[in-house]
Write an enzyme that holds these catalytic residues in place. Structure first.
Site, PDB file in Angstrom:
ATOM      1  N   HIS A   1      -3.019   5.661  -5.147  1.00 27.54           N
ATOM      2  CA  HIS A   1      -3.849   4.718  -4.378  1.00 27.54           C
ATOM      3  C   HIS A   1      -3.138   4.252  -3.101  1.00 27.54           C
ATOM      4  CE1 HIS A   1      -1.878   1.306  -6.670  1.00 27.54           C
ATOM      5  NE2 HIS A   1      -2.035   0.721  -5.517  1.00 27.54           N
TER       6      HIS A   1
ATOM      7  N   SER B   1       2.929  -1.739  -5.248  1.00 28.53           N
ATOM      8  CA  SER B   1       2.350  -0.462  -5.678  1.00 28.53           C
ATOM      9  C   SER B   1       3.231   0.729  -5.350  1.00 28.53           C
ATOM     10  CB  SER B   1       1.026  -0.229  -4.956  1.00 28.53           C
ATOM     11  OG  SER B   1       0.045  -1.030  -5.502  1.00 28.53           O
TER      12      SER B   1
ATOM     13  N   ASP C   1      -2.871   7.757 -11.383  1.00 22.55           N
ATOM     14  CA  ASP C   1      -2.445   7.112 -10.137  1.00 22.55           C
ATOM     15  C   ASP C   1      -1.016   7.560  -9.791  1.00 22.55           C
ATOM     16  OD1 ASP C   1      -2.482   5.515  -7.933  1.00 22.55           O
ATOM     17  OD2 ASP C   1      -2.430   3.604  -9.007  1.00 22.55           O
TER      18      ASP C   1
END
Ligand code: NAG
Ligand code: NAG
Ligand code: NAG
Ligand code: NAG
Length: 252
Positions: free
Chosen positions: A67, A190, A106
């Site tokens: 992402h 992230s 992911d």
């Protein structure tokens, strides 16, 4: 509601407007000793200024979350303070083909257009060797993300916090490993690593607000993606060369 919430929290990325770029660190924990996490990579899109973490897994590959994919990604190696970035390296992103902008798969590899030269502040981290090897429960997660879940609280320097893995049966999917703490990764963290023992075992993906002060952090379970990783990291020189392939084709 649940789904919307998940999507909202999946994107633990962090953006900043040109000129005013706020940087933040992990919730809880402490500032990392500068350059002690030499495998840690700062990733930023040169247009949107969205930032993520990642790790150097080979001289020519960085691993991060899918992402974090963007059109103008640059990676910065050997960073401690994001106010002092070295020259960025352009990359070719290879997101997992099954990633669909929602939780699951992911994971992304970034092929560096100029391979890194390893030195005291730029090192690689080992990946798990087998899919089912036991994982140490005592882990460390790090990043330049928010220091508070609901309030911007800037820190330009890399931060890290100890977290304990919970039983993976409670993580909802075998493709995930997770922790449940009042501290951990937040917006901007992230793509960063969950390091357990000497291995990168997880990739920061998203979190769920369980109840007041308890957050379940979800990490992509790297060991479950080893076949894909090894395939994606095969460089042309490691594959049989055209001459050989051509001859084989003729034989068949
Ligand atoms: C190590 O490599 C990084 C990135 O290429 C560079 O910025 C840094 O100056 C190097 N450090 C040393 C000690 O050579
Ligand atoms: C994590 O735990 C180790 C061992 O208990 C300790 O030495 C280290 O300081 C802790 N790190 C953080 C960020 O709290
Ligand atoms: C998480 O949920 C609690 C209530 O259960 C709420 O007080 C808190 O503000 C929430 N935190 C975030 C970051 O949404
Ligand atoms: C690649 O091709 C060269 C000749 O063109 C040959 O000598 C060499 O053995 C080949 N390598 C492989 C791995 O087939």
């Amino acid at each position: 509601m649940g789904i919307l919430w998940l999507i909202a929290t999946l994107l633990l990325v962090h953006s900043c407007s040109p000129g005013v770029c706020m940087h933040h660190g992990i919730v809880g924990g402490k500032v990392s000793i500068p350059h002690s996490r030499a495998y840690m990579v700062y990733i930023r899109d040169s247009e949107t200024k969205t930032a993520c973490g990642g790790v150097l897994v080979r001289e020519d590959f960085v691993m991060t979350a899918a992402h974090c994919n963007n059109n103008h990604l640059m990676v910065y190696l050997g960073v401690s303070d994001t106010d002092h970035l070295p020259q960025g390296v352009a990359v070719h992103p290879i997101p997992h083909p099954k990633f669909k902008n929602k939780p699951g798969h992911d994971i992304m590899l970034l092929k560096l257009k100029t391979p890194a030269t390893l030195n005291k502040t730029v090192k690689t981290i080992a990946l798990p060797e087998t899919e089912n090897a036991e994982i140490s429960k005592n882990c460390l997660v790090m990043g330049w993300g928010w220091q508070n879940y609901d309030k911007e609280s800037p820190s330009r320097v890399l931060k890290e916090v100890n977290v304990t893995l919970i039983d993976s049966k409670n993580c909802g999917s075998a493709d995930l490993i997770c922790t449940e703490e009042s501290n951990g990764p937040s917006l901007g963290d992230s793509g960063g690593p969950l390091v357990c023992g000497d291995f990168a075992q997880g990739i920061v993906s998203y979190y769920i607000n369980e109840s007041h002060n308890i957050y379940r952090s979800m990490y992509t379970h790297i060991a479950h993606y080893l076949p894909w990783i090894h395939h994606a990291m095969k460089t042309p020189t490691q594959q049989p060369n055209e001459t050989w392939k051509g001859k084989l084709d003729k034989l068949i």
